[in-house]
Write a protein that holds these residues in place. Sequence first.
Motif, short mmCIF file in Angstrom:
data_model
loop_
_atom_site.label_atom_id
_atom_site.label_comp_id
_atom_site.label_asym_id
_atom_site.label_seq_id
_atom_site.Cartn_x
_atom_site.Cartn_y
_atom_site.Cartn_z
N ALA A 239 63.02 -63.95 -2.55
CA ALA A 239 63.68 -65.52 -2.17
C ALA A 239 62.81 -66.14 -1.30
N ASN A 240 62.15 -65.45 -0.38
CA ASN A 240 61.27 -66.01 0.75
C ASN A 240 60.03 -66.78 -0.02
N ALA A 241 59.64 -66.23 -1.19
CA ALA A 241 58.26 -66.73 -1.81
C ALA A 241 58.61 -68.35 -2.01
N THR A 242 60.01 -68.82 -2.26
CA THR A 242 60.01 -70.03 -2.77
C THR A 242 60.74 -70.82 -1.58
N GLY A 243 60.66 -70.11 -0.34
CA GLY A 243 61.58 -70.74 0.93
C GLY A 243 62.80 -70.68 0.95
N TYR A 244 63.60 -69.51 0.32
CA TYR A 244 65.02 -69.60 0.42
C TYR A 244 65.32 -68.00 0.92
N PHE A 245 66.50 -67.74 1.06
CA PHE A 245 67.13 -66.47 1.54
C PHE A 245 67.94 -65.89 0.60
N PRO A 246 68.12 -64.57 0.64
CA PRO A 246 68.97 -63.80 -0.58
C PRO A 246 70.47 -64.28 -0.18
N TYR A 247 70.88 -64.54 0.90
CA TYR A 247 72.03 -64.68 1.08
C TYR A 247 71.95 -65.97 2.29
N THR A 248 73.47 -66.40 2.66
CA THR A 248 73.22 -67.51 3.40
C THR A 248 72.72 -67.33 4.72
N PRO A 249 71.60 -68.10 4.97
CA PRO A 249 70.80 -68.11 6.40
C PRO A 249 71.75 -68.75 7.41
N ALA A 250 71.42 -68.00 8.65
CA ALA A 250 72.36 -68.63 10.05
C ALA A 250 71.65 -70.19 10.45
N LEU A 251 71.93 -71.19 9.84
CA LEU A 251 71.40 -72.52 9.79
C LEU A 251 71.01 -73.02 11.17
N PRO A 252 71.94 -73.01 11.98
CA PRO A 252 71.57 -73.68 13.37
C PRO A 252 70.79 -72.60 14.15
N MET A 253 70.72 -71.47 13.80
CA MET A 253 70.00 -70.65 14.61
C MET A 253 68.23 -70.81 14.09
N LEU A 254 68.18 -71.32 12.87
CA LEU A 254 66.90 -71.68 12.37
C LEU A 254 66.48 -72.85 12.89
#
Length: 417
Positions: A239-254
Amino acid sequence: MRSRIAGRNFLFVPGPTNVPDRVQRAMMVAMEDHRSSKFPELSTSVLNDLKNIFKTTTGQVFIFPSSGTGAWEAALTNTLSPGDKILAARFGQFSHLWIDMAQRLGYEVEVLDVEWGEGVPLDRYEEILRADKLQQIKGVLACHNETATGVTSDIAGVRRALDAADHPALLFVDAVSSLASIDFRMDEWQVDLAVSGSQKGLMLPAGLGILGVSHKAMGAIAGAKSRRCYFDLAAMIQANATGYFPYTPALPMLYGLRESLNIIFEEGLEAIFFRHHYLAEGVRAAVIRGWGLKLCATEPKWYSDTVSAIVVPEGSNAAHVIDVAFRRYNLALGAGLARVAGKVFRIGHLGDLNELMLMGAIAGAEMAMLDVGIKVTPGSGVAAAAEYWRSHDPIPRKKVSQEEQFYASHSTGSIQG
Ligand SMILES: *Cc1c(COP(=O)(O)O)cnc(C)c1O
């Protein structure tokens, strides 16, 4: 008991640390689609910039929505198989907990028990690795900064021990309370799995488990037979290879992480390490020269620049100091954990802080100690810290002289003009 204590809470536990206002503001965001075409901008920028924090160009960094403990588990299960042999040393609650996890996950851990107050025993590591002719040891664990006792271990030394024994085991390092505060060199020390979290040197709330994985460790993933699901790196890599995560990331933390990385790069990593050492030396001056007390760390070579565990005199209870500091002075000190419960209180000195913030912690700890009957000289801790900080540079000397040169040349110019 007062119904409300006015003023701000002084947070001096060694994690979570103070979150800078800029980071707090950066996290106040509306939710958005984490599968949008815009999202990879944010994720790839933080994943790439974290490599600078780990000091790796050949490794890869991963982020899990977990605390540091999750990254411990990800490191072990993605690179080892059930029954694999691990070498580890136990000298505090955190090194203990990682060993406990490894045992519960089904690895066979050779545990070296070391006095709490010392760090990784390099000679014994080397001896055991040399004796392991069949190379059955697959992983070597080292806790870079044992937060329970305020002890920093020599990770370059662990690498030397592995090399001296010509041993191929993977090097696992807990860098949760050292990363971005104490120098950590993933590539230079050939650390294979570097574990960290968001709520210490990265100045964020808890909620991200951060894992650096070396090229060699990446190669071990496919053959590692431990069961894993949520923490499976294969899914994450894909998933990271295209800039995504396999599940919902903790957006505000990012978003918070993006801002904390900006703040770190503005100050500069080396300046941050210098500041942590300088602040820690002031705290140690207060403890040793001011109060006449001892640190849990038994020798200067073990002294941690991110946390000091202070031993209270025989017959007094450190838990009382912590309780009075909190209830009466709105100061949060770190508790003594497990074997050192009641024997030590801790001052965390990592993250976004300066001399005068630490003066609050030193003064508050001093008042709380006096309140519970510990005989320290009133004002002695504050005086010793002040003396240290007033007579030392807060930034590396080289930079000071560059500034001086600038002002010197500038003023000469204006006279001539
Ligand atoms: C804080 C810490 C951890 C991880 O704890 P979490 O609460 O799971 O984030 C691990 N090791 C050390 C040395 C720590 O200080």
